[in-house]
Design an enzyme around this catalytic site. Structure first.
Site, short mmCIF file in Angstrom:
data_model
loop_
_atom_site.label_atom_id
_atom_site.label_comp_id
_atom_site.label_asym_id
_atom_site.label_seq_id
_atom_site.Cartn_x
_atom_site.Cartn_y
_atom_site.Cartn_z
N ASP A 10 30.25 35.99 44.86
CA ASP A 10 30.77 35.33 43.67
C ASP A 10 32.14 34.76 44.05
O ASP A 10 32.72 35.12 45.08
CB ASP A 10 30.88 36.34 42.54
CG ASP A 10 31.58 35.78 41.32
OD1 ASP A 10 31.17 34.73 40.84
OD2 ASP A 10 32.57 36.41 40.87
N ASP A 12 35.13 33.47 41.35
CA ASP A 12 36.24 33.86 40.47
C ASP A 12 36.23 35.36 40.21
O ASP A 12 35.23 35.92 39.76
CB ASP A 12 36.13 33.12 39.13
CG ASP A 12 36.20 31.62 39.30
OD1 ASP A 12 37.04 31.15 40.08
OD2 ASP A 12 35.41 30.90 38.64
N ASP A 169 32.13 40.82 41.01
CA ASP A 169 33.13 41.64 40.32
C ASP A 169 32.80 41.94 38.87
O ASP A 169 33.49 42.76 38.26
CB ASP A 169 34.49 40.91 40.34
CG ASP A 169 34.49 39.70 39.41
OD1 ASP A 169 35.18 39.74 38.37
OD2 ASP A 169 33.78 38.73 39.70
#
Length: 220
Positions: A10, A12, A169
């Site tokens: 991922d 961001d 995250d």
């Protein structure tokens, strides 16, 4: 490392802290539209589900219809600024060293993000990470986006199949991994809102210096 796994990331909240940049861009657009600016924690809570969700949240918070006539104007303004207003995007500590080590281990790597492709490329180039990845897919690269699994499957296939780890995250990343039936390593210092114990994951790490050792020691 023989038979090194592919590693798909991922963007961001995982590779980079982009909230300061998204906060600045969002407030610039809100100001242009005559709305009040929003706090950084509030903007952070909107990140992770792609630009359409961000636009809707900005409009709802500003007292406007999220599916009304302003949606297209705000979306267009956001994306236009995303591609040029890249200050505020920064890699998390030890990301570059970890990517160097994974490269030396023979891991093929890709990025799978809900951020539109052009702003994702601009952010990755700005922070010096673009060249690490064989493929970057954005939220507008395919008909579906995370948490649907197709983006992750496409990246995996493009990297040659075989062993793979997904690194993210957030709750969206965890759901994506579950839907794709992919091993999931969660970076605990990103934008997750739910307690870590309530988010499905195979392993968690709080420092990017830990990731290469986790990948190397992964039991397939």
């Amino acid at each position: 490392m023989s038979d090194a796994p592919s590693v798909i990331f991922d963007l961001d909240g995982t590779l980079i802290d982009s909230v300061p940049a998204i906060h600045a861009v969002s407030n610039a657009v809100l100001t242009e539209m005559g709305f009040e600016q929003l706090s950084l924690p509030m903007i952070r809570s909107f990140v992770g589900k792609g630009v359409p969700n961000l636009v809707r949240q900005l409009l709802i918070t500003s007292g406007e219809d999220p599916d009304g006539p302003l949606f297209a104007r705000v979306e267009h303004a956001l994306i236009a600024r995303y591609e040029t207003d890249v200050e505020g995007n920064v890699p998390y500590p030890n990301v570059i060293a970890a990517l160097d080590t994974l490269t030396e281990m023979g891991c093929r790597m890709a990025v799978c993000t809900n951020k539109p492709f052009a702003p994702a490329e601009a952010a990755l180039r700005h922070v010096g990470l673009w060249e690490y990845f064989e493929l970057t897919l954005g939220g507008d690269s395919m008909p579906t986006r995370k948490p649907e699994p197709q983006m992750l499957h496409h990246c995996h296939q493009a990297l040659g199949g075989g062993a793979m780890i997904y690194v993210g995250d957030s709750e969206v990343d965890a759901e994506t991994a579950v839907n794709a039936q992919a091993p999931f390593a969660i970076y605990s210092e990103g934008y997750r809102k739910t307690p870590l114990t309530e988010v499905p994951h195979d392993v968690a790490f709080s420092d990017w210096a830990m990731l290469p050792g986790l990948v190397e020691g992964w039991k397939w």
